[in-house]
Design an enzyme around this catalytic site. Structure first.
Site, PDB file in Angstrom:
ATOM      1  N   LYS A  11     -13.002 -17.226  -9.496  1.00 52.73           N
ATOM      2  CA  LYS A  11     -13.819 -16.231  -8.776  1.00 52.73           C
ATOM      3  C   LYS A  11     -15.264 -16.285  -9.267  1.00 52.73           C
ATOM      4  O   LYS A  11     -16.206 -16.215  -8.479  1.00 52.73           O
ATOM      5  CB  LYS A  11     -13.250 -14.819  -8.956  1.00 52.73           C
ATOM      6  N   SER A  64     -13.586 -10.282  -6.899  1.00 48.99           N
ATOM      7  CA  SER A  64     -12.681  -9.423  -7.653  1.00 48.99           C
ATOM      8  C   SER A  64     -13.425  -8.769  -8.809  1.00 48.99           C
ATOM      9  O   SER A  64     -14.357  -9.360  -9.384  1.00 48.99           O
ATOM     10  CB  SER A  64     -11.562 -10.308  -8.214  1.00 48.99           C
ATOM     11  N   TYR A 111      -7.665 -18.165 -13.036  1.00 48.68           N
ATOM     12  CA  TYR A 111      -7.872 -17.466 -11.760  1.00 48.68           C
ATOM     13  C   TYR A 111      -9.223 -16.743 -11.772  1.00 48.68           C
ATOM     14  O   TYR A 111     -10.018 -16.855 -10.845  1.00 48.68           O
ATOM     15  CB  TYR A 111      -6.730 -16.466 -11.487  1.00 48.68           C
TER      16      TYR A 111
HETATM   17  P1  NAD Z   1      -2.271 -13.262  -0.639  1.00 53.17           P
HETATM   18  O1  NAD Z   1      -1.677 -14.359  -1.450  1.00 53.17           O
HETATM   19  O2  NAD Z   1      -1.354 -12.281  -0.026  1.00 53.17           O
HETATM   20  O3  NAD Z   1      -3.193 -13.882   0.520  1.00 53.17           O
HETATM   21  C1  NAD Z   1      -3.833 -15.116   0.418  1.00 53.17           C
HETATM   22  C2  NAD Z   1      -3.440 -15.926   1.640  1.00 53.17           C
HETATM   23  O4  NAD Z   1      -4.131 -17.173   1.610  1.00 53.17           O
HETATM   24  C3  NAD Z   1      -1.954 -16.242   1.680  1.00 53.17           C
HETATM   25  O5  NAD Z   1      -1.433 -15.873   2.950  1.00 53.17           O
HETATM   26  C4  NAD Z   1      -1.877 -17.759   1.461  1.00 53.17           C
HETATM   27  O6  NAD Z   1      -0.809 -18.339   2.180  1.00 53.17           O
HETATM   28  C5  NAD Z   1      -3.242 -18.214   1.965  1.00 53.17           C
HETATM   29  N1  NAD Z   1      -3.777 -19.425   1.333  1.00 53.17           N
HETATM   30  C6  NAD Z   1      -3.856 -19.706   0.006  1.00 53.17           C
HETATM   31  N2  NAD Z   1      -4.431 -20.903  -0.174  1.00 53.17           N
HETATM   32  C7  NAD Z   1      -4.734 -21.386   1.058  1.00 53.17           C
HETATM   33  C8  NAD Z   1      -5.333 -22.583   1.529  1.00 53.17           C
HETATM   34  N3  NAD Z   1      -5.738 -23.530   0.668  1.00 53.17           N
HETATM   35  N4  NAD Z   1      -5.495 -22.736   2.863  1.00 53.17           N
HETATM   36  C9  NAD Z   1      -5.076 -21.809   3.730  1.00 53.17           C
HETATM   37  N5  NAD Z   1      -4.487 -20.656   3.352  1.00 53.17           N
HETATM   38  C10 NAD Z   1      -4.310 -20.456   2.029  1.00 53.17           C
HETATM   39  O7  NAD Z   1      -3.346 -12.538  -1.555  1.00 53.17           O
HETATM   40  P2  NAD Z   1      -4.190 -11.209  -1.290  1.00 53.17           P
HETATM   41  O8  NAD Z   1      -3.781 -10.207  -2.304  1.00 53.17           O
HETATM   42  O9  NAD Z   1      -4.153 -10.836   0.137  1.00 53.17           O
HETATM   43  O10 NAD Z   1      -5.631 -11.712  -1.713  1.00 53.17           O
HETATM   44  C11 NAD Z   1      -6.590 -12.138  -0.761  1.00 53.17           C
HETATM   45  C12 NAD Z   1      -7.862 -12.495  -1.489  1.00 53.17           C
HETATM   46  O11 NAD Z   1      -8.330 -11.375  -2.222  1.00 53.17           O
HETATM   47  C13 NAD Z   1      -7.724 -13.635  -2.496  1.00 53.17           C
HETATM   48  O12 NAD Z   1      -8.887 -14.407  -2.468  1.00 53.17           O
HETATM   49  C14 NAD Z   1      -7.607 -12.892  -3.819  1.00 53.17           C
HETATM   50  O13 NAD Z   1      -8.027 -13.690  -4.889  1.00 53.17           O
HETATM   51  C15 NAD Z   1      -8.542 -11.734  -3.574  1.00 53.17           C
HETATM   52  N6  NAD Z   1      -8.292 -10.572  -4.426  1.00 53.17           N
HETATM   53  C16 NAD Z   1      -7.057  -9.984  -4.416  1.00 53.17           C
HETATM   54  C17 NAD Z   1      -6.808  -8.885  -5.224  1.00 53.17           C
HETATM   55  C18 NAD Z   1      -5.450  -8.223  -5.273  1.00 53.17           C
HETATM   56  O14 NAD Z   1      -5.195  -7.466  -6.208  1.00 53.17           O
HETATM   57  N7  NAD Z   1      -4.561  -8.451  -4.303  1.00 53.17           N
HETATM   58  C19 NAD Z   1      -7.835  -8.361  -6.019  1.00 53.17           C
HETATM   59  C20 NAD Z   1      -9.086  -8.973  -5.997  1.00 53.17           C
HETATM   60  C21 NAD Z   1      -9.297 -10.082  -5.181  1.00 53.17           C
HETATM   61  C1  WQD Z   2      -2.781  -2.713 -13.729  1.00 57.05           C
HETATM   62  C2  WQD Z   2      -2.428  -1.942 -15.004  1.00 57.05           C
HETATM   63  C3  WQD Z   2      -1.478  -3.312 -16.724  1.00 57.05           C
HETATM   64  C4  WQD Z   2       2.241  -4.310 -14.663  1.00 57.05           C
HETATM   65  C5  WQD Z   2      -4.911  -7.930 -11.620  1.00 57.05           C
HETATM   66  C6  WQD Z   2      -5.734  -9.178 -11.793  1.00 57.05           C
HETATM   67  C7  WQD Z   2      -7.065  -8.991 -11.128  1.00 57.05           C
HETATM   68  C8  WQD Z   2      -6.915  -8.536  -9.672  1.00 57.05           C
HETATM   69  C9  WQD Z   2      -5.954  -7.407  -9.513  1.00 57.05           C
HETATM   70  C10 WQD Z   2      -7.078 -10.355  -8.173  1.00 57.05           C
HETATM   71  C11 WQD Z   2      -2.796  -2.681 -16.292  1.00 57.05           C
HETATM   72  C12 WQD Z   2      -0.479  -2.289 -16.250  1.00 57.05           C
HETATM   73  C13 WQD Z   2       0.997  -3.786 -14.968  1.00 57.05           C
HETATM   74  C14 WQD Z   2       3.391  -3.859 -15.408  1.00 57.05           C
HETATM   75  C15 WQD Z   2       1.949  -2.399 -16.653  1.00 57.05           C
HETATM   76  N1  WQD Z   2      -6.389  -9.575  -8.839  1.00 57.05           N
HETATM   77  N2  WQD Z   2       0.859  -2.848 -15.939  1.00 57.05           N
HETATM   78  N3  WQD Z   2       3.184  -2.904 -16.365  1.00 57.05           N
HETATM   79  O1  WQD Z   2      -4.402  -6.520 -14.352  1.00 57.05           O
HETATM   80  O2  WQD Z   2      -5.864  -4.699 -13.376  1.00 57.05           O
HETATM   81  O3  WQD Z   2      -5.610  -6.835 -12.188  1.00 57.05           O
HETATM   82  O4  WQD Z   2      -4.733  -7.681 -10.222  1.00 57.05           O
HETATM   83  O5  WQD Z   2      -8.250 -10.547  -8.258  1.00 57.05           O
HETATM   84  O6  WQD Z   2      -7.729 -10.209 -11.235  1.00 57.05           O
HETATM   85  O7  WQD Z   2      -5.907  -9.415 -13.184  1.00 57.05           O
HETATM   86  O8  WQD Z   2      -3.711  -5.285 -12.230  1.00 57.05           O
HETATM   87  O9  WQD Z   2      -1.614  -4.346 -11.380  1.00 57.05           O
HETATM   88  O10 WQD Z   2      -1.516  -6.274 -13.013  1.00 57.05           O
HETATM   89  O11 WQD Z   2      -2.237  -4.023 -13.828  1.00 57.05           O
HETATM   90  O12 WQD Z   2       1.827  -1.549 -17.532  1.00 57.05           O
HETATM   91  O13 WQD Z   2       4.512  -4.315 -15.189  1.00 57.05           O
HETATM   92  O14 WQD Z   2      -1.014  -1.775 -15.048  1.00 57.05           O
HETATM   93  O15 WQD Z   2      -1.365  -3.520 -18.106  1.00 57.05           O
HETATM   94  O16 WQD Z   2      -3.208  -1.709 -17.229  1.00 57.05           O
HETATM   95  P1  WQD Z   2      -4.915  -5.823 -13.180  1.00 57.05           P
HETATM   96  P2  WQD Z   2      -2.193  -5.027 -12.559  1.00 57.05           P
END
Ligand code: NAD
Ligand code: WQD
Length: 332
Positions: A152, A123, A148
């Site tokens: 990572k 991330s 969290y």
């Molecule tokens: P998500 O919660 O939709 O998907 C994660 C999946 O993993 C879920 O289906 C959950 O049931 C499963 N899971 C969790 N723990 C588990 C375990 N111990 N064993 C088996 N399954 C398990 O989340 P997502 O948004 O699809 O994110 C996927 C990956 O990408 C994560 O590692 C997250 O940290 C990373 N990521 C997400 C974002 C974002 O904004 N969505 C941004 C950066 C990184």
């Molecule tokens: C985006 C912008 C908020 C909600 C998060 C995690 C990051 C990654 C992605 C997994 C910011 C603003 C948001 C609201 C708002 N996840 N906002 N009102 O914070 O960039 O990243 O998700 O790895 O680790 O921290 O994403 O969508 O929460 O926010 O004004 O109700 O929107 O302040 O500027 P963020 P976000």
């Protein structure tokens, strides 16, 4: 390739499973369904025409995972993790256990099964508070502002150390910026439980009349309109980035790191305006105080992924909004 996809029933995982099938690969989905519904598998089948092999297993269950890993797996994409920032502050042990221990358990099982090709979900949060933009892969990782984020950073360290100790591993760490949007079929998307933390699911719920108004966190950042800037990237582009990484790098020993973003930042108010224009739905909002832990701006330098993976994001912010809205209307 026969690809083990942990967390493959989740938001990014389900889109990636579709992209893998479309590219001719054979995904094997492992998910404990802690944050996904079993019905996602049928939806994947509807979109991609194939029902993927599915195991409801926790990645920390080494015995069950060993059986799956020894079934002719060529590579693994590891999405499984808990990802809610505020929950991680309240339940740090759960996050370290699930994310860090889960990854260590998975790596041990893969290694024992002779699977040494891994693509890992990292991330942009690992960069911490940027001192320079755009963010480039070689910049030092920063200090996380929540457990969290620390998971990572720790998992990246574990993977770096493993690859140094066992250089035959091909490990690719993909640092996603802000994945948003949904599959254009309206069948796959993100449906967070309760009140969403992230911007786009909040916006779609306001547009649907489920929540009264968006609270914009901070109007006094040093940005074009005072609101935060993020690199929003369509989840389908992110999914395709995994297929590109897998096809280019599995079997290429080394530690590979790529940003997955568009290379462009949009402010929160630009997201609101683009959403309103693209969907015709008003999004009432009020500007409130900053959210603790937020950075002012974050966007990616994506030239490395373009150059080395032949991948770049092709979908614009209006498409992200329209697809997110279609999904919202479907899940209502
Ligand atoms: P998500 O919660 O939709 O998907 C994660 C999946 O993993 C879920 O289906 C959950 O049931 C499963 N899971 C969790 N723990 C588990 C375990 N111990 N064993 C088996 N399954 C398990 O989340 P997502 O948004 O699809 O994110 C996927 C990956 O990408 C994560 O590692 C997250 O940290 C990373 N990521 C997400 C974002 C974002 O904004 N969505 C941004 C950066 C990184
Ligand atoms: C985006 C912008 C908020 C909600 C998060 C995690 C990051 C990654 C992605 C997994 C910011 C603003 C948001 C609201 C708002 N996840 N906002 N009102 O914070 O960039 O990243 O998700 O790895 O680790 O921290 O994403 O969508 O929460 O926010 O004004 O109700 O929107 O302040 O500027 P963020 P976000």
């Amino acid at each position: 390739m026969r690809v083990l996809v942990t967390g493959g029933a989740g938001y990014i995982g389900s889109h990636t499973v579709v992209s893998l099938i479309e590219a001719g690969h054979e995904p094997v989905v492992v998910d404990n369904l802690s944050n996904a519904l079993r019905s996602v598998l049928a939806r994947i089948a509807e979109v991609a025409g194939v029902t993927p092999e599915f195991h409801q297993v926790d990645v920390r269950d080494r015995e069950a995972m060993a059986g799956i890993a020894s079934s002719g797996i060529d590579a693994c994409i590891h999405f499984a993790a808990l990802k809610a920032v505020d929950e991680s502050i309240r339940k740090p042990l759960e996050y370290y256990d699930n994310n860090v221990r889960g990854t260590i358990d998975l790596l041990a099982v893969l290694s024992a099964a002779g699977v040494r090709n891994l693509v890992f979900s990292s991330s942009a949060t690992v960069y911490g508070d940027p001192t320079e933009l755009p963010l480039r892969e070689e910049m030092p990782t920063g200090r996380a502002t929540n457990p969290y984020g620390w998971t990572k950073i720790m998992m990246e360290q574990v993977l770096t150390d493993l690859q140094a100790a066992e250089p035959e591993w091909s490990i690719t760490m993909l640092r996603y910026f802000n994945p948003v949007g949904a599959h254009p079929s309206g069948l796959l998307g993100e449906d967070p439980r309760g009140i969403p933390n992230n911007l786009m699911p909040y916006v779609t719920r306001v547009a649907a009349g489920i929540l009264p108004r968006l609270r914009v966190f901070g109007g006094d950042y040093p940005t074009r309109d005072g609101t935060g800037v993020r690199d929003f990237v369509h989840v389908q582009d992110v999914a395709e980035g995994h297929v590109a990484a897998l096809e280019r790098l599995s079997g290429e020993p080394g530690l590979h790191v790529y940003n997955l973003g568009t290379g462009r930042g949009h402010t929160v108010l630009e997201v609101v305006k683009t959403f309103e224009e693209a969907t015709g739905k008003p999004v009432p909002y009020e500007i409130v105080g900053r959210r603790p832990g937020d950075v002012a701006e974050s966007w990616a330098d994506v030239s490395k992924a373009e150059r080395e993976l032949g991948w770049r994001a092709t979908r614009d912010l209006a498409t992200m909004c329209v697809d997110a809205w279609r999904w919202q209307e479907n899940v209502r």
